[in-house]
Design an enzyme around this catalytic site. Sequence first.
Site, mmCIF file in Angstrom:
data_model
loop_
_atom_site.group_PDB
_atom_site.id
_atom_site.type_symbol
_atom_site.label_atom_id
_atom_site.label_comp_id
_atom_site.label_asym_id
_atom_site.label_seq_id
_atom_site.Cartn_x
_atom_site.Cartn_y
_atom_site.Cartn_z
ATOM 1 N N SER A 1 12.851 -14.836 -5.198
ATOM 2 C CA SER A 1 11.834 -14.232 -4.339
ATOM 3 C C SER A 1 10.458 -14.168 -4.985
ATOM 4 O O SER A 1 9.458 -13.984 -4.289
ATOM 5 C CB SER A 1 12.265 -12.825 -3.916
ATOM 6 O OG SER A 1 12.507 -12.015 -5.058
ATOM 7 N N ASP B 1 5.634 -4.204 -4.466
ATOM 8 C CA ASP B 1 6.744 -3.425 -3.931
ATOM 9 C C ASP B 1 7.688 -3.040 -5.071
ATOM 10 O O ASP B 1 7.272 -2.993 -6.229
ATOM 11 C CB ASP B 1 7.468 -4.189 -2.807
ATOM 12 C CG ASP B 1 8.095 -5.495 -3.279
ATOM 13 O OD1 ASP B 1 8.148 -5.743 -4.504
ATOM 14 O OD2 ASP B 1 8.535 -6.294 -2.425
ATOM 15 N N HIS C 1 8.276 -6.947 -6.938
ATOM 16 C CA HIS C 1 7.379 -8.101 -7.070
ATOM 17 C C HIS C 1 5.952 -7.696 -7.435
ATOM 18 O O HIS C 1 5.451 -6.664 -6.959
ATOM 19 C CB HIS C 1 7.369 -8.888 -5.756
ATOM 20 C CG HIS C 1 8.739 -9.236 -5.266
ATOM 21 N ND1 HIS C 1 9.386 -8.498 -4.301
ATOM 22 C CD2 HIS C 1 9.589 -10.225 -5.630
ATOM 23 C CE1 HIS C 1 10.589 -9.013 -4.077
ATOM 24 N NE2 HIS C 1 10.731 -10.068 -4.871
#
Length: 518
Positions: free
Chosen positions: A161, A481, A484
């Site tokens: 991600s 967040d 990340h």
Amino acid sequence: MSKTKKQLMSSAPWRVEEEAEAEFPEGKLKVTSQPGSTPTMHVPRKKTKRSQDQDDQDSLTEIDPELRYSFQRNFQFLQRVFSIDTVVKPLPPAMAYNVSRNLNFFTRIFTQFFDPEGIANAQKSLGLGQEEKVRKGLSGRVWSQPQSTAQVPGFFIFGDSLVDNGNNNGIITLSRANYRPYGIDFPLGVTGRFTNGRTYVDVLAQLLGFPTYIPPYSRTRGAALLRGANFASGAAGIREETGDNLGAHMSMNQQVANFGNAVLEMRRFFRGDANALNTYLSRCIFYSGMGSNDYLNNYFMPSFYTSSSDYTTQAFAAVLLQDYSRQLTQLYSLGARKVIVTAVGQIGCIPYQLARFNSNSSRCNENINKAILIFNSGLKKLVDNFNGGQLPGAKFVYLDAYQSTFDLFQNPTATFNTFSTIKSHLFRSTPYQKFMLHVSRFQRFEVIDKGCCGVGKNNGQITCLPLQQACTDRTKYLFWDAFHPTEVANILLGKASFSGSNQQSYAYPINIQQLAML
């Protein structure tokens, strides 16, 4: 006095074009007219080979060639169906005259989804073809380098991600970011990137001179693959089972298999000549960032996985490195020669872990950090082995993401002092320039222990929710967040690893710019 049938038919707008074509069959003259204007006559200009090639290249980024052919074929069919001969001539004179005046309007309604403008409108509504929108610019180009300045012909990306840019959008998973406020600062808005703006590989693409971002593999086919593709998938890991707690994803094994399929597809553009394709791929840059989820969503999640009871930290790192070595070797066999591999960052200090870890002696979860250091040390040795002759002709670069995040935690002010240079290099003459000039006024990250967007302690207990209100000044935050980094952090690492000196680049044994020049 009412007009006769002959007068009505002779004055109909469509009559002018019909007579003109009959009168000049050999001259290939074309009559065009717009409502309320005088018809004009001209010789249609043939497209040059160069302009045709350019149109073909533009179409690659807009829509799949087979689907475009289908649209165009149906468009031509509908044009015949709604032609003057089939619609107007069979009607009574007065009705024929009225219909002919509005024929263009009716034709437009029924063919709007099949002409180029209609295709663009449909793409916009579906969120497709947005990379082309970046290239042409919303109010200017997103970055200033023309396509001819790209330092390498292609850029292929593998990872999780941290670099996924939309491959998870269409699958059933909790690991997806195709909703607001993700992408709140990205020029194209919501795309599936797990941050507020650009990812690390977006920054690298800019620095390498690419005129657009590298698109996700999920919507890249045909000749567009030659410029590169992003195979990364949120929740992915080196191990096949890693990330299963979050739902579907593409593991590193699957990403390598997808690249193998892409190689077969690209071979068509080299007339099946595998050697020619290998020569081409040897000039491209490959990036692989794996391992974070093997610890976050595997080893240190004993409620879902048994790996922590099956292996010691040393044994688990050895198993990961064995699998990773095999996967990177497969990429090498498929043509990869210039490869960047990223160490696992200091994930014991991310908001997700800080929200769950309580200690009087340390702010971070050092048990996780110590396990990661074992893996990172082995990965650096693996790079040395690859460069030492194990994979002839290959050059691997080790990116020390652990040290870079450690430096941001320990001394955010010193790291941020280089940002004015980064800003001037990356964001000249762009619609995003105003925001980045605003960033340059700040000299440090003020918040390094909580996410800009999230729920609970440190904004890390639950990640950013759909339509949640994020912090107003993202430039002050190291983390976007629970997991990340923000765009600003990605820019700092991108610039440092691309062209920094050996002491400052976090790249070993050479920086990424030097790798591209090989």
